[in-house]
Motif scaffolding. Structure first.
Motif, PDB file in Angstrom:
ATOM      1  N   GLU A  79       0.825  -1.215   0.000  1.00  0.00           N
ATOM      2  CA  GLU A  79       0.000   0.000   0.000  1.00  0.00           C
ATOM      3  C   GLU A  79       0.856   1.260   0.000  1.00  0.00           C
ATOM      4  O   GLU A  79       0.465   2.286  -0.555  1.00  0.00           O
ATOM      5  CB  GLU A  79      -0.953   0.020   1.210  1.00  0.00           C
ATOM      6  N   ASP A 122       1.475   1.977  -3.503  1.00  0.00           N
ATOM      7  CA  ASP A 122       0.330   2.641  -4.139  1.00  0.00           C
ATOM      8  C   ASP A 122       0.413   4.152  -3.938  1.00  0.00           C
ATOM      9  O   ASP A 122       0.213   4.931  -4.871  1.00  0.00           O
ATOM     10  CB  ASP A 122      -0.994   2.118  -3.571  1.00  0.00           C
ATOM     11  N   ARG A 133       4.392  -4.335  -5.870  1.00  0.00           N
ATOM     12  CA  ARG A 133       3.181  -3.674  -6.357  1.00  0.00           C
ATOM     13  C   ARG A 133       3.489  -2.944  -7.654  1.00  0.00           C
ATOM     14  O   ARG A 133       4.408  -2.138  -7.716  1.00  0.00           O
ATOM     15  CB  ARG A 133       2.712  -2.667  -5.315  1.00  0.00           C
ATOM     16  N   HIS A 191       2.086  -0.519 -11.061  1.00  0.00           N
ATOM     17  CA  HIS A 191       1.307   0.710 -11.208  1.00  0.00           C
ATOM     18  C   HIS A 191      -0.169   0.375 -11.033  1.00  0.00           C
ATOM     19  O   HIS A 191      -0.663  -0.616 -11.594  1.00  0.00           O
ATOM     20  CB  HIS A 191       1.564   1.325 -12.586  1.00  0.00           C
ATOM     21  N   PRO A 192      -0.912   1.165 -10.265  1.00  0.00           N
ATOM     22  CA  PRO A 192      -2.329   0.864 -10.027  1.00  0.00           C
ATOM     23  C   PRO A 192      -3.147   0.705 -11.310  1.00  0.00           C
ATOM     24  O   PRO A 192      -4.038  -0.144 -11.373  1.00  0.00           O
ATOM     25  CB  PRO A 192      -2.811   2.059  -9.205  1.00  0.00           C
ATOM     26  N   SER A 193      -2.854   1.482 -12.341  1.00  0.00           N
ATOM     27  CA  SER A 193      -3.619   1.365 -13.584  1.00  0.00           C
ATOM     28  C   SER A 193      -3.351   0.054 -14.314  1.00  0.00           C
ATOM     29  O   SER A 193      -4.163  -0.391 -15.109  1.00  0.00           O
ATOM     30  CB  SER A 193      -3.318   2.549 -14.504  1.00  0.00           C
ATOM     31  N   SER A 215      -3.413  -2.660 -12.885  1.00  0.00           N
ATOM     32  CA  SER A 215      -4.356  -3.572 -12.233  1.00  0.00           C
ATOM     33  C   SER A 215      -5.791  -3.108 -12.423  1.00  0.00           C
ATOM     34  O   SER A 215      -6.670  -3.451 -11.646  1.00  0.00           O
ATOM     35  CB  SER A 215      -4.059  -3.649 -10.737  1.00  0.00           C
ATOM     36  N   ILE A 253      -7.060  -0.189 -11.911  1.00  0.00           N
ATOM     37  CA  ILE A 253      -7.514   0.798 -10.938  1.00  0.00           C
ATOM     38  C   ILE A 253      -7.320   2.161 -11.594  1.00  0.00           C
ATOM     39  O   ILE A 253      -6.195   2.603 -11.804  1.00  0.00           O
ATOM     40  CB  ILE A 253      -6.722   0.710  -9.622  1.00  0.00           C
ATOM     41  N   SER A 301       3.225  -2.635 -15.862  1.00  0.00           N
ATOM     42  CA  SER A 301       3.405  -1.271 -15.361  1.00  0.00           C
ATOM     43  C   SER A 301       4.247  -0.421 -16.295  1.00  0.00           C
ATOM     44  O   SER A 301       4.183   0.808 -16.249  1.00  0.00           O
ATOM     45  CB  SER A 301       4.059  -1.304 -13.982  1.00  0.00           C
TER      46      SER A 301
END
Length: 181
Positions: free
Chosen positions: A86, A89, A110, A112-114, A116, A118, A143
């Motif tokens: 997190e 993130d 983790r 990149h959020p995009s 996944s 998001i 990513s």
């Protein structure tokens, strides 16, 4: 090690500052529920590379705005970002929306959020490394299309938690990203 409590937003944040006084600093963001000493082994190695470390004990009261306030209160204008789960993130978000404040990004376990699916996190424009253990390679590779700068993926097969199980390897990746060459 210097423990400092900084007022941020509606709460406060405790950070562990250590290492030589240097123009190169590393902000280390843990994941939710990570122990306060999560980055101790990594920090010890970074100090030998002339890097000052600012390890956040908990990201509970941190968001994009309060993280910038934290850096301002600590008089850190230029920093290398490291985030775990997190914390990664948040690091992706900071690197994407606070252009000119961060020198590099190292996202641990983790992508990149995009990548996944998001929505809402723009691409980053800083040199970026994604360090993943077993099973994280696909999202790390995905990513790359959200990084408009040098991009590298480091996979550590057989490692479930990079920070706990491979601090030397993580410290090496951080040092590589903080070097201007």
């Amino acid at each position: 090690m210097e423990l400092t409590r900084v007022a941020v937003g509606s709460g406060s944040c405790t950070v562990r500052i250590d290492g030589p006084v240097s123009k190169h600093a590393v902000l280390l963001l843990p994941g939710k529920g990570d122990p306060v000493d999560l980055y101790d082994d990594v920090c010890e190695r970074l100090h030998h590379s002339d890097l000052r470390t600012v390890a956040v004990e908990s990201i509970e009261n941190l968001d994009e705005t309060s993280a910038v306030v934290l850096l301002d209160e600590l008089n850190i204008a230029w920093v290398n970002l490291v985030g775990h789960r997190e914390g990664a993130d948040l690091a992706w978000l900071l690197a994407a929306r606070q252009f000119g404040r961060f020198a590099s990004l190292i996202a641990v376990d983790r992508g990149h959020p995009s990548a996944s699916d998001i929505a809402g996190v723009p691409p980053v424009e800083v040199p970026t490394t994604v360090v993943v253990g077993s099973g994280g390679r696909a999202i790390a590779d995905a990513s790359g299309r959200f990084v408009y700068s040098d991009f590298r993926v480091t996979e550590l097969p057989g490692v479930d938690d990079v920070v706990k199980s491979a601090p030397a390897e993580l410290a090496t990746e951080i040092v590589l990203r903080t070097s201007p060459w």
